[in-house]
Design an enzyme around this catalytic site. Sequence first.
Site, short mmCIF file in Angstrom:
data_model
loop_
_atom_site.label_atom_id
_atom_site.label_comp_id
_atom_site.label_asym_id
_atom_site.label_seq_id
_atom_site.Cartn_x
_atom_site.Cartn_y
_atom_site.Cartn_z
N TYR E 156 1.07 -1.42 0.29
CA TYR E 156 -0.07 0.16 0.15
C TYR E 156 0.99 0.89 0.14
O TYR E 156 1.32 1.58 0.70
CB TYR E 156 -1.41 0.28 1.38
N LYS E 190 -0.54 -8.03 -3.67
CA LYS E 190 -1.77 -7.85 -3.88
C LYS E 190 -1.62 -5.92 -3.57
O LYS E 190 -1.40 -5.48 -2.63
CB LYS E 190 -3.05 -7.63 -2.61
#
Lengths: 273, 273, 273, 273, 273
Positions: E156, E190
């Site tokens: 992130y 991810k």
Amino acid sequence: MHPTVLTAGQKSRMHHLTRFTHHRLLILPIDQGLEHGPEDFLPHPHSWDTHHAYRLAHATPCSAVAVHIGLAEKHQWHHPDVPLILKLNGKTRIPQNVPPFAALTAQVEDALRLNAQAVGYTLYVGSARQDEDFRQFEQVRAEAHRYGLPVIMWAYPRGEHVDRQGGPNDPRMVQYAARVAQELGADIVKVNVPNADPEHLQEHLHTILLAAGPTKVVFAGGELGEANQVLQTARTVLQAGASGLMFGRNLWQRPFEEALNVSEHLLHLLRDV
Amino acid sequence: MHPTVLTAGQKSRMHHLTRFTHHRLLILPIDQGLEHGPEDFLPHPHSWDTHHAYRLAHATPCSAVAVHIGLAEKHQWHHPDVPLILKLNGKTRIPQNVPPFAALTAQVEDALRLNAQAVGYTLYVGSARQDEDFRQFEQVRAEAHRYGLPVIMWAYPRGEHVDRQGGPNDPRMVQYAARVAQELGADIVKVNVPNADPEHLQEHLHTILLAAGPTKVVFAGGELGEANQVLQTARTVLQAGASGLMFGRNLWQRPFEEALNVSEHLLHLLRDV
Amino acid sequence: MHPTVLTAGQKSRMHHLTRFTHHRLLILPIDQGLEHGPEDFLPHPHSWDTHHAYRLAHATPCSAVAVHIGLAEKHQWHHPDVPLILKLNGKTRIPQNVPPFAALTAQVEDALRLNAQAVGYTLYVGSARQDEDFRQFEQVRAEAHRYGLPVIMWAYPRGEHVDRQGGPNDPRMVQYAARVAQELGADIVKVNVPNADPEHLQEHLHTILLAAGPTKVVFAGGELGEANQVLQTARTVLQAGASGLMFGRNLWQRPFEEALNVSEHLLHLLRDV
Amino acid sequence: MHPTVLTAGQKSRMHHLTRFTHHRLLILPIDQGLEHGPEDFLPHPHSWDTHHAYRLAHATPCSAVAVHIGLAEKHQWHHPDVPLILKLNGKTRIPQNVPPFAALTAQVEDALRLNAQAVGYTLYVGSARQDEDFRQFEQVRAEAHRYGLPVIMWAYPRGEHVDRQGGPNDPRMVQYAARVAQELGADIVKVNVPNADPEHLQEHLHTILLAAGPTKVVFAGGELGEANQVLQTARTVLQAGASGLMFGRNLWQRPFEEALNVSEHLLHLLRDV
Amino acid sequence: MHPTVLTAGQKSRMHHLTRFTHHRLLILPIDQGLEHGPEDFLPHPHSWDTHHAYRLAHATPCSAVAVHIGLAEKHQWHHPDVPLILKLNGKTRIPQNVPPFAALTAQVEDALRLNAQAVGYTLYVGSARQDEDFRQFEQVRAEAHRYGLPVIMWAYPRGEHVDRQGGPNDPRMVQYAARVAQELGADIVKVNVPNADPEHLQEHLHTILLAAGPTKVVFAGGELGEANQVLQTARTVLQAGASGLMFGRNLWQRPFEEALNVSEHLLHLLRDV
């Protein structure tokens, strides 16, 4: 907690903690001398000597006392009949300008050596030092479970976000704390009774218990209150499905006979509600 | 401390510390060179050479000297008859803008190697770095007890809250410090005599001793004072039930004969009060 | 240092460090490349190549060079006759807004592997990071002594309090630094010559030596100075009872023959004063 | 580096790194994806796929690629013929308000497992976090040398002092960086070509090589430049006595054939200058 | 990821994760109770009981659930058929004024004990605490790979630079995050679907996949969205070459039958696109 999820050691120790308390938990914490300091004791002269609280634990079939290492080492020798939950971290009330964090005061090895039936850990959900808390808890959780010791989390919401949301006893904050205990692997979580008007309390208690999932929930007794009021709250949380109670000041701040009377009522509630 | 709570090693070492001092403690600390610096020594030229303090310890049947690793390694060889309490942490007086915290200067292994009878640890109750202190103490306490070494905590209240409450010698702050020592597992705690007018001093001393519980309490002699006044204070704390005294500057800042005279009076008090 | 206080290993190594220097110490530090940077070298082109300093160490019967791991690993192979003091921590001159603290650049294991006769450690007395320094020194001291390695502390007063007291060379600050070295267990301490007018210098040197107690004191040569002046200062500190000298820039910043001449005079002083 | 100072393992690995590059070093770093991010790649679409850089390394007899653990684990399997320098620490370009410090991304154990011929480490000389860097490097250096792995330091001056002195490429700052690499025990140091007008460049390069002493010096290629200019700089540093070159963006940011052409010229310079 | 680059253990576990999902990944994360708190659950009463999400995982042939240690220990016993990805670090949403950093909540040893098929780790690319994150990830990566466990990085972008660049979903920031995952050695990463107008989305997805290199890319489902829109996005990322999907809230926030319907469509996309 579905019993099959426990290891043999955890199951055996949970049995010892609940066998005289109707398969629920009635925990007597005596850690306020560290956490709160003299102000919890000075107005109640009978409490100045720690023997008062231990005599109560001896006279009442409670699940266990929850104490720090010093009391465990120096008082348990005289009370081998009182089961022990060793509190592994703590702090005093007085450091200023430090986000809450309770440092280790003992180790899992101490708990095993002293035949504790479980270990206790205070985690401040939302504190700016939460990451240190997670790491420290992780190590305690892993080592305790390696030796079959149940882990009890004192889960307290803290910090700026919490204060803006209505404080540590706001129902959503207590829910969050209960969920964190489930996520991080606590077997039992101690939370406060949430602030709520009476007609919504059951609903909030329900969401808190769901947030904890298979983690057993015990509710704190909190500050000394009027006996009837306290027993009414205990009845309410047990009705909602709580696994037990953690009552400290509401027992040992009372004179001996009065405290015994309250604890007897609590035991009846554990049996009957 | 109820004797049965001690392990065999702790009991044996406590015996060595108290056998010539009437089963009470008279500890001679010589750690001010680190903690306070030259200002404690410069006005007293006879104290410049550390042999002065060691000669006093040799001439007086005191329980032990309490010193840091450097003095223990370099002076004890010449004084095998003087029992040793190894101080395990410390700091100087001069770092600025750092909340008080005393870092390790030696390890429990050093104490064992040097045949120390106990280890000493300074903890600042209320400091913004209290959590580091708890963790560091926890490791010292656990390792010392594993080897049967009694643990003595120098418990000093510090920080903003303490200052607002009347300072480090406020009776409630000293109570809190004594309680923290009990909670964290110290065998002996050194605290200061609290500030109080004479008619309330006994009452405050009583609550301090109760706050320490089974942890033995020794009171600090503090700054050099007039001999009669100092002996009167010693008598008062022993009457209240203190387990002993820790006198440093009030001994080694005096010339040899005068210091010997004071320590002789202290021994009489330990025997008679 | 009373010889009997040394272990066999420390005594043997101290013998190697002092046998050609009249039982006193003459240490040649070559750590300024790290500590001070190019500015110590650029004005002295003969010093740009580290061989210059090593040739000096080879030609003079000095006690040892004091160098960091890089020089020890890469230059000592060519100079097996030059005894080695391995400096275990250091820093550059240029980080800003960081309280002084010298991080480890090598380990005691390196010192043993390279056959060092002692290890060196810089401690900043009074720095806001003093507690980190204490802990780091404690580990070095304990491990070095376990293997019989003498420990030399470069003890430098630093910080706001020091600046307010007259700076790092104020006599009381140097006393404090010497005392800290004794308290923490250094075998030898390197301090600066204190600021003092000539008629009080001997008195201040006396208190510094007493503050160090059984810890041997060597005085720093400091910045390059006029030869006669430098030798006069060396004579003064040796007269006061110093155990030796640590001269770096006053040797290797000079051309080879001139440096040799100064070091010869220093050796005579070590023998005769 | 005088060969006898190397251990057998270091000597063997240095041989592998230099045998096809004329006993000098031509290192191809592919760590800019981490250190600089997409902006190094987006303007050069042929570089988006890491295979481009690896194909270059395969086609050119360079000493080694220098990559982080991810590329080493996932690309080296396909290129067993390309020698590996495992970069052990790094950072991205984008954290704000943090003094530069490159955290570990792999361990010496990884380097051994992947048959790396050397390990790389970035140290920021002058950063306010320099002490952490020293400690981290110390551990890498000690463990790498224990296993015979040469250590290459990327030595970058940084911080307020550096900025005031003319920036990271100021000749004195590059000198300081080279000296720190020597002092801390690096076998090879990578530095930038210093800012200097052409007539003084050789002189500055000379002092930088002396500051590094027995530590081999390789110069960085830096940002993509015009080929002739880049080759001219390479020639200059090799003439000064550099041990080699580290060229990344000046190779893989070019299309394949053009890059091959540049690397061929570099090899000729390594052989002929 | 080219299969030959995997060790036998990693390959076997990747097979288990993908054999019922058409050799791609469909991961069901249930970590939002920790990461987001009650606000993800309160509007969806069917989600209050964690059994809802587990029943979905049981009814859908997904690759695995991704959960923290508490759910893994207490729910997996009842669902031995649901493969497990153990999330090893996390944080709550509510600490203030702390740069993002997810502390360890479990260890690789826990993953092995619970028969997890992979471990998950959240890294905040660009956070001011990125260096701590790198170190922590490094240790997880090294230990997981030692035991043949694939490592999945939740990557992130965060921090001031990210906010100035267009936020965490800016295409270049997502590229950077994907590249960091490749560089640090993740097997799977991810990332979020980048912000882009529809005509440029494929191009951006292409550069993200190239930035990840041999590291497999799965895209997050994100907040609950309208089913058709969500499935369209899934189709787009799979067309671009993504290795799979991680859908949590878009499944378990829906009622059971509706969620099952969505997951069935996702499986068809995994098979057909």
